[in-house]
Design a protein around this motif. Structure first.
Motif, short mmCIF file in Angstrom:
data_model
loop_
_atom_site.label_atom_id
_atom_site.label_comp_id
_atom_site.label_asym_id
_atom_site.label_seq_id
_atom_site.Cartn_x
_atom_site.Cartn_y
_atom_site.Cartn_z
N GLN A 470 0.84 -1.18 0.00
CA GLN A 470 0.00 0.00 0.00
C GLN A 470 0.88 1.24 0.00
OE1 GLN A 470 -3.54 -0.03 -0.02
NE2 GLN A 470 -3.22 2.11 -0.57
N ASN A 471 0.51 2.22 -0.79
CA ASN A 471 1.30 3.45 -0.86
C ASN A 471 1.31 4.19 0.47
OD1 ASN A 471 -1.59 4.11 -1.38
ND2 ASN A 471 -0.80 6.19 -1.48
N TYR A 472 2.26 5.09 0.63
CA TYR A 472 2.29 5.95 1.81
C TYR A 472 2.89 7.31 1.41
CZ TYR A 472 7.25 4.55 2.03
OH TYR A 472 8.57 4.32 1.74
N PRO A 473 2.39 8.43 1.95
CA PRO A 473 1.17 8.45 2.77
C PRO A 473 -0.07 8.21 1.92
CG PRO A 473 1.89 10.68 2.29
CD PRO A 473 2.96 9.77 1.73
N ASN A 474 -1.16 7.89 2.58
CA ASN A 474 -2.44 7.69 1.90
C ASN A 474 -3.55 8.06 2.88
OD1 ASN A 474 -4.21 6.87 -0.18
ND2 ASN A 474 -4.52 4.90 0.84
N PRO A 475 -4.35 9.09 2.57
CA PRO A 475 -4.33 9.97 1.40
C PRO A 475 -3.03 10.77 1.29
CG PRO A 475 -6.40 10.15 2.60
CD PRO A 475 -5.46 9.39 3.48
N PHE A 476 -2.79 11.33 0.09
CA PHE A 476 -1.55 12.05 -0.17
C PHE A 476 -1.82 13.32 -0.94
CE2 PHE A 476 -2.34 9.49 -3.87
CZ PHE A 476 -1.83 10.19 -4.96
N ASN A 477 -0.82 14.24 -0.94
CA ASN A 477 -0.91 15.49 -1.68
C ASN A 477 0.47 16.12 -1.81
OD1 ASN A 477 -1.68 17.92 -2.90
ND2 ASN A 477 -2.18 18.88 -0.95
N PRO A 478 1.04 16.19 -3.04
CA PRO A 478 0.61 15.46 -4.23
C PRO A 478 1.52 14.27 -4.51
CG PRO A 478 1.98 17.27 -4.90
CD PRO A 478 2.00 17.28 -3.39
N ILE A 479 2.50 13.97 -3.61
CA ILE A 479 3.49 12.92 -3.87
C ILE A 479 3.29 11.78 -2.89
CG2 ILE A 479 5.95 12.36 -3.94
CD1 ILE A 479 6.48 15.27 -4.72
N THR A 480 3.35 10.55 -3.39
CA THR A 480 3.26 9.38 -2.55
C THR A 480 4.28 8.35 -3.01
OG1 THR A 480 1.73 7.78 -1.56
CG2 THR A 480 1.50 8.18 -3.93
N THR A 481 4.61 7.40 -2.14
CA THR A 481 5.60 6.37 -2.43
C THR A 481 4.93 5.00 -2.53
OG1 THR A 481 7.35 7.60 -1.30
CG2 THR A 481 7.72 5.24 -1.63
N ILE A 482 5.30 4.25 -3.55
CA ILE A 482 4.80 2.89 -3.75
C ILE A 482 5.98 1.93 -3.68
CG2 ILE A 482 3.67 1.30 -5.37
CD1 ILE A 482 2.23 3.79 -6.54
N GLU A 483 5.89 0.94 -2.81
CA GLU A 483 6.94 -0.06 -2.66
C GLU A 483 6.49 -1.38 -3.27
OE1 GLU A 483 7.93 -0.41 1.44
OE2 GLU A 483 8.85 1.58 1.56
N TYR A 484 7.44 -2.11 -3.87
CA TYR A 484 7.13 -3.44 -4.38
C TYR A 484 8.37 -4.30 -4.28
CZ TYR A 484 9.29 -1.71 -8.75
OH TYR A 484 10.15 -1.19 -9.68
N SER A 485 8.17 -5.62 -4.26
CA SER A 485 9.27 -6.57 -4.07
C SER A 485 9.16 -7.72 -5.06
CB SER A 485 9.26 -7.12 -2.64
OG SER A 485 9.41 -6.10 -1.69
N LEU A 486 10.30 -8.21 -5.49
CA LEU A 486 10.39 -9.32 -6.43
C LEU A 486 11.34 -10.37 -5.87
CD1 LEU A 486 11.18 -7.23 -9.68
CD2 LEU A 486 8.93 -7.63 -8.67
N GLN A 487 10.88 -11.63 -5.82
CA GLN A 487 11.79 -12.72 -5.49
C GLN A 487 12.45 -13.28 -6.74
OE1 GLN A 487 10.15 -15.86 -3.07
NE2 GLN A 487 10.91 -14.87 -1.22
N GLU A 488 11.85 -13.00 -7.89
CA GLU A 488 12.41 -13.43 -9.16
C GLU A 488 12.50 -12.25 -10.10
OE1 GLU A 488 10.00 -16.53 -10.74
OE2 GLU A 488 10.54 -18.00 -9.20
N ASP A 489 13.47 -12.27 -11.02
CA ASP A 489 13.57 -11.24 -12.04
C ASP A 489 12.29 -11.21 -12.87
OD1 ASP A 489 16.10 -11.21 -11.01
OD2 ASP A 489 17.09 -11.95 -12.84
N GLY A 490 11.99 -10.04 -13.42
CA GLY A 490 10.81 -9.96 -14.29
C GLY A 490 10.63 -8.58 -14.87
#
Length: 550
Positions: A470-490
């Protein structure tokens, strides 16, 4: 300007209450650096940011009006655990409450702690009133400001707002955003009161916070009279793409509307003056949002007086044409003890896409969650549910009518999002007036948590190849950060959609090695509303909603 006031009484919340889904999960019963159970002067909290980018969210408090005045940061360190990680002692004597804001004024990717203080001028004729501490840029280190071998932290910047000597000047409200759409952050400052009256300033920084820089005052509205100016906020009420500043004076419902007409250009376009015989004001209780996602913004005001009134202004085509008939009474919240409402923020506390007005009910001893039901006219109080999220009288076992009884002032609160990554969203609030002599279990800062699980942080070791947070902060104005993770290349695709399913932006479209990633989304060109971000990697697809509030 019309000389009459048309009030439509739409709803009175007296007995219609929803069952609370909140639990008290943390309490601060001892202030750092202070003797046990001293009288509380904690008057502000800002929560829900991750300035050191380590995935552990923080909140800041400040206390003033005492012999020693501090600003302190707490960081999450496990489920419902928060540790003191940074502090600074104000170097000057104070008249009243501090201001706090988190921003990146110079746009270098390192956030700053910004704080103001209404400094006394009897001894020092022209002390600083604002200090800026920039993060050191090392992930996981809560270091802000300048550190030396024997002393630290020290601010990177301090400033006196170019004031003449012996000027009483009490800055309180702070909002950092690109208000004039010129590509750089401004700092909007509301001056509670002072020798030049109540004031609104728009300031910007030229140069680097940690290098050579100078302040510029782009706009200064002086000489506002009446009660204190405790609420300065921003939005686009008439949806014309030009943002406004709202300055609400504690003077029988008095508000000034300042519109940005271009880069570094601002104009006082309208005002509402003394609409009531009752002395309505607002203390950080003015917010703009489009709660029903119809493209029309509303402005909500939590009133300061004992009847717990919430007002709303909406369907405005031109902010310069607002008059008294546009002000509607949305509802009166249930009153306990002496009533009165204070800080109000708008957030989705249970992750169902329906926004709530989260309100600190000062002398009520209550926190109110007023949630939009999801359909119907948002200016009609019947389309909102009212929940008492926390009641300090009920928690303590003291009746408001007992003698003696506790004397709370739930002065300020702030939603923090899911600060401890357990899928439940928190709200942090302070008790400005503690009653330790009557109730030894009182506290200075409290955290309540909505028990609805919206997104539990999955453990990638449990055979999950990919994960979208889930992004943070949320709600946001106007910039937010989204994190994601990969165990395999793609090959990773992250796309932004509006609520109608129309694609807005390709945020990521590239091959990624296995690992953890962060990407920022800047929505400064988009209107307020609910949006969706979707990640696709090989055969994995995950989507989440997020809310832009301007």
């Amino acid at each position: 300007m019309k000389k009459f006031l048309l009030i439509t009484i739409l709803f009175t919340a007296t007995q219609i209450l929803s069952q609370s889904n909140y639990q008290l999960t943390w309490k601060l019963s001892q202030l750092p650096f202070m003797d046990p159970q001293v009288a509380s002067e904690v008057a502000i909290v800002k929560a829900g940011f991750d300035t050191d980018k380590d995935g552990k969210k923080e909140f800041l408090i400040a206390w003033t009006d005492m012999s020693d005045n501090y600003i302190i940061m707490f960081e999450n360190n496990g489920n419902d655990i928060y540790d003191t990680v940074w502090s600074w002692k104000y170097p000057v004597a104070s008249n009243t409450f501090a201001g706090i804001e988190i921003s990146d004024l110079d746009g270098n990717g390192k956030q700053e702690i910004i704080t103001t203080l209404p400094s006394q001028v009897a001894v020092n004729p022209n002390p600083p009133r604002i200090w800026v501490f920039e993060w050191n840029g090392v992930v996981g280190e809560n270091k802000y400001g300048i550190y030396t071998a024997n002393q630290g932290p020290l601010p990177h910047l301090e400033w006196n707002f170019n004031l003449p000597d012996y000027t009483d000047f009490r800055p309180y409200s702070l909002v950092a955003e690109d208000i004039d759409n010129d590509g750089t952050q401004e700092l909007i400052v509301g001056v509670r009161q002072g020798g030049r009256g109540r004031e609104v300033l728009v300031c910007s920084l030229i140069g680097e916070v940690a290098g050579f820089s100078s302040w510029v005052i782009e706009y200064n509205l002086r000489g506002l009279t009446g009660g204190s100016l405790y609420s300065v906020t921003t939005g686009d009420l008439d949806n014309d793409g030009k943002k406004e500043i709202y300055a609400f004076i504690w003077n029988k419902f008095t508000m000034y509307f300042i519109e940005s007409t271009g880069p570094d250009q601002y104009q006082l376009v309208d005002s509402l003056k003394q609409l009531f015989s009752v002395d309505y004001g607002a203390l950080d209780g003015v917010r703009v949002a489009d709660v029903n996602n119809d493209g029309i913004n509303e402005l909500y005001i939590a009133g300061t007086e004992s009847d717990n009134a919430i007002f709303v202004i909406s369907n405005i085509n031109d902010v310069s044409q607002i008059d008294s008939s546009d002000v509607k009474l949305l509802m009166n919240l249930p009153v306990q003890a002496l009533g009165r409402l204070r800080a109000m923020w708008i957030a989705d506390m249970d992750g169902d896409g329906k926004l709530s007005l989260m309100i600190a009910g000062e002398r009520n001893g209550r926190i109110y969650d007023v949630e939009y039901k999801g359909s119907g006219d948002p200016t009609d109080g019947n389309n909102w549910d009212v929940t008492i999220a926390f009641d300090i009288f009920e928690y303590s076992g003291f009746s408001p009518s007992a003698s003696p009884t506790i004397d709370p002032r739930l002065f300020y609160g702030c939603p923090g999002g899911d600060m401890d990554n357990d899928g439940k969203r928190e709200y942090v609030f302070v008790n400005y007036r503690t009653s330790f002599s009557i109730w030894q279990d009182d506290g200075y800062v409290f955290i309540i948590e909505n028990q609805t699980v919206t997104n539990v942080e999955e453990n990638l070791s449990n055979n999950l190849k990919y994960y979208l947070a889930q992004n943070y902060p949320n709600p946001f104005n106007p910039i937010t950060t989204i994190e994601y993770s990969l165990q395999e290349d793609g090959f990773v695709q992250i796309e932004i959609y509006n609520i109608l399913g129309e694609k807005i932006k390709d945020l990521v479209s590239d091959f990624r090695k296995a690992g953890n990633y962060k990407v920022q989304f800047d929505a400064k060109e988009l209107p307020s509303g609910t949006y969706i971000y979707r990640m696709k990697v090989n055969d994995f697809i995950s989507s989440k909603k997020f809310v832009l509030l301007k």
